[in-house]
Design a protein around this motif. Sequence first.
Motif, short mmCIF file in Angstrom:
data_model
loop_
_atom_site.label_atom_id
_atom_site.label_comp_id
_atom_site.label_asym_id
_atom_site.label_seq_id
_atom_site.Cartn_x
_atom_site.Cartn_y
_atom_site.Cartn_z
N ARG A 36 34.61 -80.81 -15.68
CA ARG A 36 35.78 -80.41 -14.95
C ARG A 36 36.79 -81.38 -14.55
O ARG A 36 36.24 -82.31 -14.13
N GLY A 37 38.15 -81.16 -14.77
CA GLY A 37 38.89 -82.17 -14.49
C GLY A 37 40.36 -81.75 -14.74
O GLY A 37 40.61 -80.78 -15.12
N ASN A 38 41.34 -82.74 -14.32
CA ASN A 38 42.74 -82.67 -14.59
C ASN A 38 43.19 -83.31 -15.82
O ASN A 38 42.61 -84.31 -16.13
N ILE A 39 44.09 -82.67 -16.64
CA ILE A 39 44.59 -83.24 -17.69
C ILE A 39 46.17 -83.17 -17.31
O ILE A 39 46.64 -82.00 -17.27
N GLU A 40 46.81 -84.25 -17.55
CA GLU A 40 48.36 -84.32 -17.13
C GLU A 40 49.18 -85.36 -17.68
O GLU A 40 48.47 -86.45 -18.31
N GLY A 41 50.52 -85.00 -17.57
CA GLY A 41 51.37 -86.22 -18.50
C GLY A 41 51.88 -85.69 -19.61
O GLY A 41 51.83 -84.56 -20.10
N GLU A 42 53.04 -86.52 -20.02
CA GLU A 42 53.79 -86.22 -21.02
C GLU A 42 53.04 -86.20 -22.53
O GLU A 42 53.15 -85.30 -23.20
N TRP A 43 51.87 -87.15 -22.46
CA TRP A 43 51.14 -87.11 -23.78
C TRP A 43 50.44 -85.56 -24.01
O TRP A 43 50.55 -85.25 -25.20
N ALA A 44 50.07 -85.04 -22.70
CA ALA A 44 49.31 -83.64 -23.17
C ALA A 44 50.45 -82.57 -23.45
O ALA A 44 50.11 -81.64 -24.37
N GLY A 45 51.56 -82.78 -22.95
CA GLY A 45 52.74 -81.61 -23.16
C GLY A 45 53.17 -81.70 -24.67
O GLY A 45 53.71 -80.98 -25.09
N LYS A 46 52.90 -83.01 -25.43
CA LYS A 46 53.27 -83.20 -26.74
C LYS A 46 52.41 -82.18 -27.54
O LYS A 46 52.70 -81.82 -28.47
N VAL A 47 51.18 -82.18 -27.07
CA VAL A 47 50.31 -81.25 -27.75
C VAL A 47 50.58 -79.84 -27.63
O VAL A 47 50.65 -78.97 -28.49
N THR A 48 50.77 -79.39 -26.40
CA THR A 48 51.19 -77.96 -26.03
C THR A 48 52.60 -77.67 -26.23
O THR A 48 52.98 -76.20 -26.39
N GLY A 49 53.33 -78.62 -26.43
CA GLY A 49 54.91 -78.27 -26.45
C GLY A 49 55.46 -77.75 -24.94
O GLY A 49 56.59 -77.41 -24.85
N LEU A 50 55.11 -78.09 -23.79
CA LEU A 50 55.27 -77.93 -22.47
C LEU A 50 55.88 -78.84 -21.76
O LEU A 50 56.25 -78.74 -20.66
N GLY A 51 56.23 -80.13 -22.47
CA GLY A 51 56.63 -81.34 -21.70
C GLY A 51 55.58 -81.93 -20.62
O GLY A 51 54.11 -81.50 -20.91
N PHE A 74 46.80 -73.64 -15.05
CA PHE A 74 48.05 -74.56 -15.11
C PHE A 74 48.74 -74.66 -13.62
O PHE A 74 48.95 -73.66 -12.90
N ILE A 75 48.92 -75.90 -13.16
CA ILE A 75 49.52 -76.31 -11.95
C ILE A 75 51.04 -76.33 -12.17
O ILE A 75 51.82 -75.92 -11.64
N ALA A 76 51.26 -77.32 -13.39
CA ALA A 76 52.81 -77.15 -13.89
C ALA A 76 52.84 -77.55 -15.21
O ALA A 76 52.05 -78.23 -15.80
N PRO A 77 53.52 -76.61 -16.03
CA PRO A 77 54.64 -75.84 -15.32
C PRO A 77 53.63 -74.56 -15.19
O PRO A 77 52.65 -74.22 -15.50
N ALA A 78 54.56 -73.62 -14.30
CA ALA A 78 54.06 -72.45 -13.72
C ALA A 78 53.85 -71.27 -14.96
O ALA A 78 54.46 -71.48 -16.03
N VAL A 79 52.83 -70.61 -14.83
CA VAL A 79 52.36 -69.57 -15.81
C VAL A 79 53.59 -68.92 -15.72
O VAL A 79 54.18 -68.31 -14.83
N ILE A 80 53.97 -68.28 -17.18
CA ILE A 80 55.35 -67.43 -17.17
C ILE A 80 54.90 -66.00 -17.72
O ILE A 80 55.73 -65.21 -17.67
#
Length: 150
Positions: A36-51, A74-80
């Motif tokens: 269990r942990g947090n995954i954050e940053g632009e690198w992760a957003g490059k995989v998901t397309g969420l920035g 998801f903490i950010a961006p918010a669930v849509i």
Amino acid sequence: MAKNKLLRMDNMGIVVESLDNAIAFFTEIGLELQWRGNIEGEWAGKVTGLGNQNVEVAMMVTPDGHSKLEISRFIAPAVIEDHRAAPVNALGYLRAMFTVEDIDELVARLISKGANLVGEIVNYENVYKLCYLRSADGLLVGLAEELGKK
């Protein structure tokens, strides 16, 4: 040129509202928390397309170690969007199926913790007992008990 071959399925992912509730639900089914942990940053957003994103993740594993479920909040961006109430014939329908030893006992235990049967427990040709149920948070799972294997 040689065709690439599939090696394995690593995991299935599901987005949840409460990571703690989802961990408790899947632990009750019999999965174990592996990480269990947090995954954050632009690198992760490059995989998901969420920035730039911030996601709390729990990796759960079946007792045999072969199947994993990645649970994300998801903490950010918010669930849509929220598909938890979609019927099982909706496009993009998602559920995980688990084989269990005693479906009646597990269903009773999960119902006592707020889960609901979608339909009913059925006997499929004296090979399996099957059902779908939703956790108190609306997560959809299938349960199967192999008949004649006790």
